[in-house]
Design an enzyme around this catalytic site. Structure first.
Site, short mmCIF file in Angstrom:
data_model
loop_
_atom_site.label_atom_id
_atom_site.label_comp_id
_atom_site.label_asym_id
_atom_site.label_seq_id
_atom_site.Cartn_x
_atom_site.Cartn_y
_atom_site.Cartn_z
N ILE A 35 0.93 -5.68 11.46
CA ILE A 35 0.60 -4.25 11.35
C ILE A 35 1.28 -3.81 10.05
O ILE A 35 2.41 -4.19 9.77
CB ILE A 35 1.11 -3.44 12.57
CG1 ILE A 35 0.75 -1.96 12.45
CG2 ILE A 35 2.60 -3.58 12.79
CD1 ILE A 35 1.07 -1.14 13.74
N SER A 36 0.57 -3.03 9.23
CA SER A 36 1.10 -2.70 7.90
C SER A 36 2.29 -1.74 8.00
O SER A 36 2.49 -1.06 9.00
CB SER A 36 0.00 -2.05 7.06
OG SER A 36 -1.14 -2.89 7.02
#
Ligand code: SAM
Length: 195
Positions: free
Chosen positions: A41-42
């Site tokens: 997940i960024s």
């Protein structure tokens, strides 16, 4: 794009909802986190920055490549009319879809497949967001960007990429600007890295 609305929605999102149980305790840290299958997940601050660069409008049709956890997808869905999101890993897409449906986002279409080729069926798109590192600028994505459109995409070698903002004029001319350096997981597929 309404910056206040973007920031309010960003703040309202519980990032721990988008990661598995063992990662929830780290969700408040401004770093990428593992989501399984070697993917991440960024980093939240980068999600916000890339959304600002993309600048979706309320009537925009947005193509997103790399659904991942669905965190960025939720923000795009809030800020635009329709989102078309493509993820190559089916298990990640299943989880992301459940989360986005639980958040009542009903303007999202989902596809499992190679997003390096875009999603021709619904093209052209006013905005294209790529959240994995491309080897080169994918021609198919450039072709699927509408006149007057914007695309944000990391391009470069696996260890570090240029964050590129592309604008297409109403006459179809392409302008390319480097906005900074980033590090994303690889975009696989035809215009990406080998599987
Ligand atoms: N924005 C996502 C989030 O906040 O959760 C993070 C995306 S993650 C950095 C990149 C995603 O791109 C991964 O889920 C990976 O499986 C996906 N991906 C890589 N190559 C792809 C391709 N050719 N087509 C579609 N998705 C791809």
């Amino acid at each position: 794009m309404d910056q206040k609305e973007l920031e309010a929605y960003f703040r309202s999102l519980d990032r721990s909802f988008f990661v598995d149980n063992d990662m929830k305790k780290y969700a408040g840290i401004d770093e990428p986190l593992p989501i399984g299958f070697g993917q991440t997940i960024s980093q939240p601050s980068l999600v916000l920055e890339m959304t600002r660069l993309l600048a979706p409008e309320k009537d925009s049709r947005v193509l997103e490549i790399g659904t991942g956890s669905g965190f960025q997808t939720a923000i795009l869905a809030k800020m635009s009319a329709e989102v078309f999101t493509v993820e190559r890993i089916e298990q990640l897409m299943e989880k992301a879809k459940k989360r986005l449906e639980a958040l009542n986002h009903s303007n999202i279409s989902y596809k499992v497949g190679d997003g390096s080729k875009g999603w021709q069926e619904y093209a052209p798109y006013d905005r294209i967001m790529v959240t994995a590192a491309a080897r080169v600028l994918p021609d198919d994505l450039l072709n699927q960007l509408a006149p007057g459109g914007r695309m944000v995409i990391p391009v470069g070698p696996s260890y570090l990429q240029k964050l590129i903002l592309i604008t297409k004029t109403n006459d179809g001319d392409i302008h390319i600007k480097t906005m900074g350096m980033v590090r994303f997981v690889e975009l696989k597929g035809q215009y990406g890295w080998k599987e």
